[in-house]
Write an enzyme that holds these catalytic residues in place. Structure first.
Site, PDB file in Angstrom:
ATOM      1  N   HIS A 239       0.799   0.287  -4.419  1.00 58.55           N
ATOM      2  CA  HIS A 239       2.151   0.601  -4.987  1.00 58.55           C
ATOM      3  C   HIS A 239       2.004   1.362  -6.329  1.00 58.55           C
ATOM      4  O   HIS A 239       3.235   1.895  -6.863  1.00 58.55           O
ATOM      5  CB  HIS A 239       3.104  -0.787  -5.662  1.00 58.55           C
ATOM      6  CG  HIS A 239       2.370  -1.634  -6.613  1.00 58.55           C
ATOM      7  ND1 HIS A 239       1.411  -2.462  -6.636  1.00 58.55           N
ATOM      8  CD2 HIS A 239       2.455  -1.346  -8.143  1.00 58.55           C
ATOM      9  CE1 HIS A 239       1.030  -2.678  -7.873  1.00 58.55           C
ATOM     10  NE2 HIS A 239       1.638  -2.206  -8.748  1.00 58.55           N
TER      11      HIS A 239
ATOM     12  N   ASP B 228      -1.271  -4.371  -0.106  1.00 56.43           N
ATOM     13  CA  ASP B 228      -1.040  -3.472  -1.163  1.00 56.43           C
ATOM     14  C   ASP B 228      -2.211  -2.989  -1.843  1.00 56.43           C
ATOM     15  O   ASP B 228      -2.766  -3.631  -2.819  1.00 56.43           O
ATOM     16  CB  ASP B 228      -0.366  -4.303  -2.362  1.00 56.43           C
ATOM     17  CG  ASP B 228       0.071  -3.435  -3.600  1.00 56.43           C
ATOM     18  OD1 ASP B 228       0.176  -2.301  -3.472  1.00 56.43           O
ATOM     19  OD2 ASP B 228       0.568  -3.870  -4.689  1.00 56.43           O
TER      20      ASP B 228
ATOM     21  N   SER C   2      -1.852  -3.715 -12.644  1.00 57.92           N
ATOM     22  CA  SER C   2      -1.802  -3.294 -11.221  1.00 57.92           C
ATOM     23  C   SER C   2      -3.047  -2.517 -10.963  1.00 57.92           C
ATOM     24  O   SER C   2      -3.455  -1.494 -11.571  1.00 57.92           O
ATOM     25  CB  SER C   2      -0.610  -2.668 -10.778  1.00 57.92           C
ATOM     26  OG  SER C   2       0.595  -3.666 -11.148  1.00 57.92           O
TER      27      SER C   2
END
Length: 213
Positions: A51, A94, A159
């Site tokens: 992402h 992801d 992230s």
């Protein structure tokens, strides 16, 4: 959907010691803004979250725990390869590989981190760690790499950063509730790297690391 879904318990978070976590990289925009975390698995390959591709990272910063440090080195990203089954954060897969435009010289400042075996066994209350340049609990952005010991999940990591257990990168920071990590009853979710080893090996060893953005 291969995820590590574990409740977090904050133990402590501090500035990362010098000469530690030398595999960490900062994914940055063309203008030098920090976007996501990542980690070196080879001189020219970085693992991060798929992402993070939405932020269009242009380069990585490596070699310094401080985003403005004198030892930092900027290297352009040559190509990005998201997992082919990734659709959106929260639906799994992801994970993304970045091919760098040049090899990073490995030395006493920059190192790679090993990946796990095809199976992992995380014990109850096992102490692992996560690091990143994301917001701290007081919601301030930081220039210095922050690290926290967790059992098993962490509230500070960017992230794309790694969940590290026993010296190996076993997970990639994926998502949490409303991008807010300070929920005592909600899990943070990490992509389970061990389930993606065949894909990682296929992409890196056979020269298939092409842009799939």
């Amino acid at each position: 959907m291969f995820c590590l879904v574990l409740l977090f318990e904050i133990i402590n978070g501090n500035k990362a010691p010098e000469n530690s976590m030398q595999y960490m990289v900062s994914l940055q925009s063309k203008f030098g803004f920090h976007l996501c975390g990542g980690f070196l698995i080879r001189e020219d390959v970085v693992v991060t979250a798929a992402h993070c591709d939405e932020l269009e990272p242009y380069q990585i910063l490596v070699g310094s725990h401080n985003l403005k440090g004198s030892n930092r080195r900027l290297i352009k990203i040559q190509s990005r390869c998201k997992h082919p089954d990734y659709k959106t954060v929260g639906l799994g897969n992801d994970i993304m590989l970045l091919k760098l435009s040049e090899k990073v010289p490995l030395n006493n400042i920059i190192k790679t981190i090993p990946l796990p075996k095809p199976w992992i066994y995380l014990k109850d209350n096992q102490i692992c760690s996560v690091a990143g340049w994301g917001k701290t609990l007081n919601s301030h952005d930081v220039d210095d790499l922050q690290v926290v010991n967790v059992s098993i999940i962490n509230p500070k990591g960017d992230s794309g950063g790694p969940l590290v257990c026993d010296g190996k990168a076993v997970g990639v920071v994926s998502f949490n509730r409303n991008a807010n990590c300070n929920y005592p009853d909600a899990p943070n979710v990490y992509t389970d790297i061990s389930k993606y080893l065949p894909w990682i090996n296929n992409v890196t060893e056979r020269g298939k690391l092409l842009s799939q953005s």
